[in-house]
Motif scaffolding. Structure first.
Motif, PDB file in Angstrom:
ATOM      1  N   ASN A 137       0.864  -1.171   0.000  1.00 17.83           N
ATOM      2  CA  ASN A 137       0.000   0.000   0.000  1.00 17.83           C
ATOM      3  C   ASN A 137       0.907   1.229   0.000  1.00 17.83           C
ATOM      4  OD1 ASN A 137      -1.511   2.270   0.911  1.00 17.83           O
ATOM      5  ND2 ASN A 137      -3.035   0.924   1.807  1.00 17.83           N
ATOM      6  N   GLU A 139       0.396   4.266   0.539  1.00 16.46           N
ATOM      7  CA  GLU A 139       0.103   5.236   1.588  1.00 16.46           C
ATOM      8  C   GLU A 139       0.744   4.831   2.921  1.00 16.46           C
ATOM      9  OE1 GLU A 139      -1.486   8.157   1.261  1.00 16.46           O
ATOM     10  OE2 GLU A 139      -1.572   7.753  -0.891  1.00 16.46           O
ATOM     11  N   THR A 140       0.637   3.555   3.258  1.00 14.72           N
ATOM     12  CA  THR A 140       1.035   3.090   4.589  1.00 14.72           C
ATOM     13  C   THR A 140       2.248   2.165   4.597  1.00 14.72           C
ATOM     14  OG1 THR A 140      -0.407   1.151   4.458  1.00 14.72           O
ATOM     15  CG2 THR A 140      -1.382   3.201   5.296  1.00 14.72           C
TER      16      THR A 140
END
Length: 234
Positions: A137, A139-140
């Motif tokens: 991911n 984003e994370t």
């Protein structure tokens, strides 16, 4: 490095370069376009707050993703604001010379981008150095899915992702190297290939696919090389 999905103030023309693969990698050189890159005139020099290791970094959606020195920690660095946005450990990943590509260079952890998103290519003790492939991911930096291949990481010179499939290169120095294996995440199967991959300057230390330009980009003995690709329909 080029960003296949750039965000302001960057564009498809912006280029980033890492100066070395030594123990103290902390400078990232930013160039406005190819002309400035060829002339050697960076528009900015980023000083990273954490040292980088290897040649596995990528730029994606305005962030630099890299492996922290002597660590299995992945780092997401905000190029515009010059701060670390996220740090996340990569479970069980070999690092600092445990499972590099055949040329060495502490290339244990290799990040990649394709049409599907952000990936990380690495080896673990559990797989005895066979390549493990994880979808991240962006984003994370959390792992969304992992595949274990039967391709030994130290037996190949480099690898890259296209359309969710892993491709490996047989040699980093031979002018007659080939793309020798494909691992398809859609089926979980490995198949042999024989697609020519010429190392023009005899030392390809970084190979990545750019899904926007549909080119394979390589850093070959201090030369930037681009390989055009033609993708077949499945």
């Amino acid at each position: 490095m080029k960003d296949p999905q750039p965000v302001s103030p960057y564009s498809n023309e912006t280029i980033w370069r890492v100066d070395t693969v030594s123990a103290d990698i902390c400078h990232i050189f930013e160039y406005d376009d190819m002309d400035e890159f060829v002339k050697g005139y960076p528009s900015k020099v980023h000083v990273l707050p954490r040292y980088m290791e290897g040649t596995g970094a990528v730029v994606y959606q305005g962030f630099l993703y890299f492996q922290r020195h002597k660590s299995r920690m992945l780092v997401k660095y905000d190029l515009k604001n010059e701060v670390i946005a996220v740090q996340k450990g990569l479970p069980n990943a070999g690092y600092h010379g445990q499972f590099p590509y055949s040329w060495g260079g502490y290339t244990d952890i290799d990040l990649a981008v394709d049409e599907i998103g952000l990936w990380v290519i690495y080896g673990t003790e559990n797989t005895k150095g066979a390549i493990v492939l994880s979808k991240l991911n962006p984003e994370t930096l959390e792992i969304s899915q992992t595949w274990k291949t039967n391709i030994h990481k130290q037996s190949v010179a480099n690898s890259f992702m296209i359309c969710g499939s892993l491709y490996t290169i047989s040699s980093y120095s031979s002018p007659e190297a080939i793309v020798n294996f494909i691992y398809r995440t859609s089926t979980g199967n490995t198949a042999p290939l024989k697609i020519r991959f010429e190392n023009h300057y005899r030392y390809s230390s970084m190979v990545d696919y750019n899904p926007t330009e549909k080119k394979i980009m390589a850093w070959d003995n201090f030369n930037k090389v681009a390989y055009d690709t033609r993708l077949s329909k499945m």
